[in-house]
Design an enzyme around this catalytic site. Structure first.
Site, PDB file in Angstrom:
ATOM      1  N   LYS A 188       0.951  -1.262   0.129  1.00  9.59           N
ATOM      2  CA  LYS A 188      -0.081   0.143   0.005  1.00  9.59           C
ATOM      3  C   LYS A 188       0.920   1.273   0.012  1.00  9.59           C
ATOM      4  CE  LYS A 188      -2.239  -0.980   3.654  1.00  9.59           C
ATOM      5  NZ  LYS A 188      -1.522  -2.160   4.279  1.00  9.59           N
ATOM      6  N   ARG A 192      -0.154  -8.713  13.355  1.00 11.15           N
ATOM      7  CA  ARG A 192      -0.721  -7.578  12.546  1.00 11.15           C
ATOM      8  C   ARG A 192      -1.630  -8.466  11.289  1.00 11.15           C
ATOM      9  NH1 ARG A 192       4.272  -4.686  10.485  1.00 11.15           N
ATOM     10  NH2 ARG A 192       2.763  -3.309   9.317  1.00 11.15           N
ATOM     11  N   ARG A 239      -9.490   0.929   8.696  1.00  4.98           N
ATOM     12  CA  ARG A 239      -8.983  -0.221   8.948  1.00  4.98           C
ATOM     13  C   ARG A 239      -9.996  -1.291   9.485  1.00  4.98           C
ATOM     14  NH1 ARG A 239      -3.442   0.434   8.361  1.00  4.98           N
ATOM     15  NH2 ARG A 239      -2.155  -1.027   9.491  1.00  4.98           N
ATOM     16  N   ARG A 251      11.760  -6.253   5.379  1.00  4.26           N
ATOM     17  CA  ARG A 251      11.654  -4.803   4.918  1.00  4.26           C
ATOM     18  C   ARG A 251      12.577  -4.091   5.882  1.00  4.26           C
ATOM     19  NH1 ARG A 251       5.874  -1.979   4.903  1.00  4.26           N
ATOM     20  NH2 ARG A 251       5.772  -2.602   6.905  1.00  4.26           N
ATOM     21  N   ARG A 295      11.421  -1.716  11.244  1.00  4.11           N
ATOM     22  CA  ARG A 295      10.345  -1.083  11.904  1.00  4.11           C
ATOM     23  C   ARG A 295      10.117  -2.179  13.186  1.00  4.11           C
ATOM     24  NH1 ARG A 295       5.406   0.291   8.210  1.00  4.11           N
ATOM     25  NH2 ARG A 295       4.250  -0.633   9.690  1.00  4.11           N
TER      26      ARG A 295
HETATM   27  P1  AMP Z   1       0.599   0.715   8.503  1.00  3.59           P
HETATM   28  O1  AMP Z   1       1.855   1.579   8.330  1.00  3.59           O
HETATM   29  O2  AMP Z   1      -0.624   1.263   7.644  1.00  3.59           O
HETATM   30  O3  AMP Z   1       0.920  -0.696   8.495  1.00  3.59           O
HETATM   31  O4  AMP Z   1       0.081   0.797  10.072  1.00  3.59           O
HETATM   32  C1  AMP Z   1       1.137   0.688  10.963  1.00  3.59           C
HETATM   33  C2  AMP Z   1       0.234   0.678  12.519  1.00  3.59           C
HETATM   34  O5  AMP Z   1      -0.454   1.976  12.591  1.00  3.59           O
HETATM   35  C3  AMP Z   1      -0.775  -0.336  12.466  1.00  3.59           C
HETATM   36  O6  AMP Z   1      -0.478  -1.839  12.752  1.00  3.59           O
HETATM   37  C4  AMP Z   1      -1.757   0.457  13.697  1.00  3.59           C
HETATM   38  O7  AMP Z   1      -1.242   0.012  14.617  1.00  3.59           O
HETATM   39  C5  AMP Z   1      -1.776   1.583  13.303  1.00  3.59           C
HETATM   40  N1  AMP Z   1      -2.885   2.148  12.198  1.00  3.59           N
HETATM   41  C6  AMP Z   1      -2.564   2.639  11.068  1.00  3.59           C
HETATM   42  N2  AMP Z   1      -3.524   2.970  10.637  1.00  3.59           N
HETATM   43  C7  AMP Z   1      -4.653   2.678  11.421  1.00  3.59           C
HETATM   44  C8  AMP Z   1      -5.946   3.000  11.547  1.00  3.59           C
HETATM   45  N3  AMP Z   1      -6.697   3.202  10.188  1.00  3.59           N
HETATM   46  N4  AMP Z   1      -6.520   2.476  12.660  1.00  3.59           N
HETATM   47  C9  AMP Z   1      -6.112   2.137  13.768  1.00  3.59           C
HETATM   48  N5  AMP Z   1      -4.724   1.864  13.890  1.00  3.59           N
HETATM   49  C10 AMP Z   1      -3.926   2.150  12.766  1.00  3.59           C
END
Ligand code: AMP
Length: 219
Positions: A13, A170, A87, A126, A159
């Site tokens: 994404k 996740r 999400r 990554r 990360r």
């Molecule tokens: P990402 O970079 O999109 O993989 O997001 C990393 C982390 O940020 C996720 O595992 C969640 O802990 C948090 N996060 C990102 N977007 C959301 C969302 N829309 N709602 C809740 N937590 C989020």
């Protein structure tokens, strides 16, 4: 115009959003990036969010929806690409309600389909630059000099939530809470599914083919 990218962690994404935003001039709205910046800056939101993000859990809805509302200035006139939001169903319903109040709606939902095995492989390999955020992958996109960013020379790090145990968590959270959005948006007739297991360039072209007619119709 509002376009949403949905997909498992590791489905690309972030990578695809960056390319599509450059090509089509969308404003990129990544809740993951915003949360990481808040955490790095030790802001009030960041301090609350860190525990959830670092443990692979979703940050509470009210924090995330407020954060998005602050960034979404002109949902009708602007061109937004949402990456990582909504999400779960609650966030999706909040977003639809907020857009309806402004006579706006979601134009497209692009679903990046990827197996969990491949997602695990991508997440655990990554790396990103601690200084500029550029993303690498030790298997598929290694930096020229091991451990150093090609762009700025900064040190590459993993990360915290890409560790094997947290990445697995996740993916479970994704399956339980985010994946149901696929049926939700299918019912709204805005969903397009794309095979994210291919090379990034092939996925980009596929996404661009879906986006272009929409942009043409708006001109
Ligand atoms: P990402 O970079 O999109 O993989 O997001 C990393 C982390 O940020 C996720 O595992 C969640 O802990 C948090 N996060 C990102 N977007 C959301 C969302 N829309 N709602 C809740 N937590 C989020």
């Amino acid at each position: 115009m509002i376009i949403i990218l949905i997909g498992a962690p590791g489905s690309g994404k972030g990578t695809q959003s960056a390319v599509l935003c450059r090509r089509f001039g969308f404003t990129h709205l990544s809740t993951g990036d915003i949360l990481r910046a808040e955490i790095a800056g030790k802001t009030a939101i960041g301090l609350k969010a860190a525990e959830y993000v670092n443990n692979g859990k979703l940050v509470p809805d009210h924090i995330v929806t407020e954060m998005v509302a602050m960034k979404l200035e002109d949902p009708k006139g602007g061109r937004y690409l949402f990456d990582g939001f909504p999400r779960n169903l609650e966030q999706a319903q909040t977003l639809s309600g907020a857009l309806a109040k402004q006579s706006a709606s979601i134009d497209l939902v692009l679903f990046l389909e990827l197996s969990h095995d491949e997602a695990m492989r991508r997440l655990t390999s990554r790396r990103l630059c601690g200084a500029c955020g550029e993303v690498f992958n030790v298997m598929t996109r290694p930096s020229k000099k091991e451990g150093a960013c090609d762009k700025c020379g900064g040190a590459l790090v993993q990360r915290e939530d890409d560790s094997e145990a947290t990445a697995r968590k996740r993916l479970m959270v994704y399956e339980d809470l985010t994946r149901p959005l696929v049926s939700f948006y299918k019912a709204e007739q805005v969903l397009h599914e794309v095979d994210a297991g291919r090379a990034p360039e092939a996925v980009t072209e596929n996404l661009a083919e879906i986006i272009q007619p929409l942009l043409a119709a708006r001109q």
